[in-house]
Design a protein around this motif. Structure first.
Motif: not given
Length: 574
Positions: A271-278, A282-285, A363-367
């Motif tokens: 359902k989510i398109t184009g927004d890598h932040l959102k 879901y990839f990890d899940k 925010s994606i690579s905060r670790k």
């Protein structure tokens, strides 16, 4: 009926047992004698287990009444007797064709008749004691045995009608039966089609072709009995079957519950398109859920392999193949999402190296507090392994034109990933001031880019290769400059040569070639690039020169230097 409860219905995999026994014990090479000897030994083992051995001392009556059939092994005895009689008949038929012996022909007919008798007895017992699915298999099996007998005695009409009945029941079982037995039923249908064509051929020669038997009533009766199976198939649970590589695979309940969870996460992701932040969380899940599914499938795979060690059958082999296909489905999707996740991460890390940081990237690579070139080398090393596994488990493995194009694109993409890894290794070498090693990596990348452009026509891959080529060309000029500066600082001869260079020249050059080592522009007045004709220069004489010029040279005469030869009888002593 006892105590208000029905006696449980017996079940026997008739087609699976017969086909497994035939394949494993001789019929791959049409060794009917070995097959019937195996059946005799197995009959003895089953009778000993049931304590129904027919000996001379203590005689026990044969079980002819269905009421006495209280165990599925009694049905197995009748099935094995049918198979043994059929195998004996086929062995005699083979010998009759080779030797043309009348007695063997009559013996063969009696054995086919005995096989038909046992098959009808098996059908009778199954109707009285078994579930509806086993009854349908018994009817199809009995019809195929009768068709074999009628074909042997050349009663083409009866053989065709029995063959049509068997074929119709097998087609129905493919629709509503066990999916793991689908391939066995398809094989039986192919055999029945061969017999049907043979019967039609002989009937055409006879000149009288009656109408074939109508199987609608029989099939509707079987369908009504198997209505529960049909309803269960129509109202199937979600993710109960998986379609992969043109196969429809039924999954176990443990796998199904895990697949339902994965499917819900995937639907939210789509359902989510184009927004890598959102999309990124879901990839990890999805990957974690697919890893759990993979673990469950591998456990089922190990259990089936252990069962095959004890008792291997055609059904278990098909189930094993289905588990492999299901595992391929899970591994492909796991690698697919892992590949997409790492591609996003590699682009973010590359922007970090160039000093471009956005709030989304942070925010994606905060670790990851600090990003280095070595991180990108590691990511692309993992990407190569992931992409290779994804290609090995791809859904389309055919040899069509589209799949060949896709295989070329996959080859080009894999080469592009390797080139990117080499590029970041080159950046590491550049930071370590290893100029020759860095130059070697650059040459390898440029050759890979040219090869990629030859292999694929995909615009995305070619564009990525072109971008990589531009990055490499930027680094290439920097490497040459740094290598020259380092050599200038260490090599004294080169340093002296550079110091002796001047833009002023003592002599004016008449042409460009003679003044190429200075910056004098006087050759522009003469308007000459080279001196023509060039001045003569001495050349070292070699034998090869004379050998080539021998036919064109005129040599001086040496006749006057020769001594005159004396003539006469005593001229030799003068």
């Amino acid at each position: 009926m006892e105590g208000g409860s029905e006696t449980p219905k017996l079940k026997l995999d008739i087609i699976n047992i017969s086909q497994t026994s035939q394949i494993q014990f001789g019929l791959r090479t049409e060794d009917y004698q070995r097959y019937r000897q195996y059946l005799t030994r197995r009959l003895l083992r089953v009778r000993k287990a049931l304590k129904t051995s027919l000996g001379k001392k203590v005689y026990q009556n044969k079980i002819n009444d269905p009421k006495n059939v209280i165990d599925a092994r009694y049905l197995l005895i009748v099935l094995l007797k049918t198979e043994r009689a059929w195998a004996y008949a086929m062995d005699l038929k083979k010998q009759d064709e080779q030797e043309d012996a009348p007695r063997k022909h009559h013996h063969m007919e009696r054995r086919f008749l005995k096989a038909e008798k046992h098959a009808l007895q098996l059908e009778k017992f199954c109707v009285a004691t078994c579930d509806d699915y086993t009854i349908a298999e018994a009817q199809a099996y009995a019809a195929s045995i009768k068709a074999a007998r009628y074909t042997n005695i050349q009663q083409w009409v009866q053989a065709r009608d029995e063959n049509i009945v068997a074929k119709a029941i097998f087609e129905l079982l493919i629709e509503i039966g066990d999916s793991s037995l689908k391939q066995i039923y398809e094989k039986k249908i192919e055999e029945s089609q061969t017999i049907d064509r043979y019967c039609q051929y002989n009937l055409r020669h006879a000149g009288n072709i009656p109408d074939p038997i109508n199987t609608n009533d029989l099939i509707s009766n079987i369908k009504s009995k198997l209505s529960k199976n049909i309803q269960n198939k129509e109202t199937s649970l979600p993710m109960e079957t998986i379609t992969w590589r043109s196969k429809q695979i039924k999954v176990s309940e443990k796998v199904r519950t895990q697949m339902v969870t994965y499917d819900s996460i995937e639907k939210e992701f789509n359902k989510i398109t184009g927004d890598h932040l959102k999309r990124y969380p879901y990839f990890d899940k999805m990957i974690a859920q697919l890893i759990q599914i993979e673990r469950v499938i591998k456990n089922d795979f190990i259990n089936i392999e252990r069962q095959n060690i004890k008792s291997k059958s055609v059904k278990s082999e098909i189930e094993l193949e289905n588990q492999k296909t299901l595992l391929s489905f899970v591994v492909y999707h796991k690698m697919k999402y892992l590949y997409e996740r790492n591609q996003i991460l590699s682009k973010i890390f590359f922007r970090f190296l160039n000093g471009e940081k956005s709030q989304e990237d942070l925010s994606i690579s905060r670790k990851k507090k600090k990003v280095g070139v070595q991180d990108l080398v590691r990511i692309y090393g993992d990407q190569i392994k992931i992409f290779t596994s994804m290609v090995d488990n791809r859904p389309d493995t055919s040899s069509s034109a589209s799949s060949l194009v896709a295989s070329k694109d996959n080859e080009a993409q894999l080469l592009l990933l390797r080139s990117y890894r080499i590029y970041f290794i080159g950046l590491n070498l550049l930071a370590a001031k290893k100029w020759s090693e860095t130059n070697a990596t650059i040459e390898k990348i440029l050759s890979n880019v040219q090869q990629i452009k030859k292999i694929t026509k995909s615009q995305d891959i070619v564009k990525s290769a072109t971008d990589l080529e531009d990055l490499v060309n930027k680094v290439k000029s920097q490497i040459h400059a740094n290598a020259f500066m380092e050599q200038l600082s260490t090599n004294e001869d080169l340093k002296n040569q550079m110091n002796s260079l001047t833009i002023q020249s003592s002599e004016k050059s008449k042409d460009l070639l003679s003044g190429i080592e200075n910056y004098d522009a006087s050759f522009l007045e003469e308007k000459k690039l080279v001196e023509y004709p060039p001045q003569l220069q001495p050349t070292t004489t070699k034998p090869m020169f004379f050998d080539l010029a021998f036919n064109s040279c005129e040599f001086p005469s040496l006749e006057n230097r020769k001594k005159a030869q004396s003539k006469g009888l005593f001229g030799f002593w003068k």
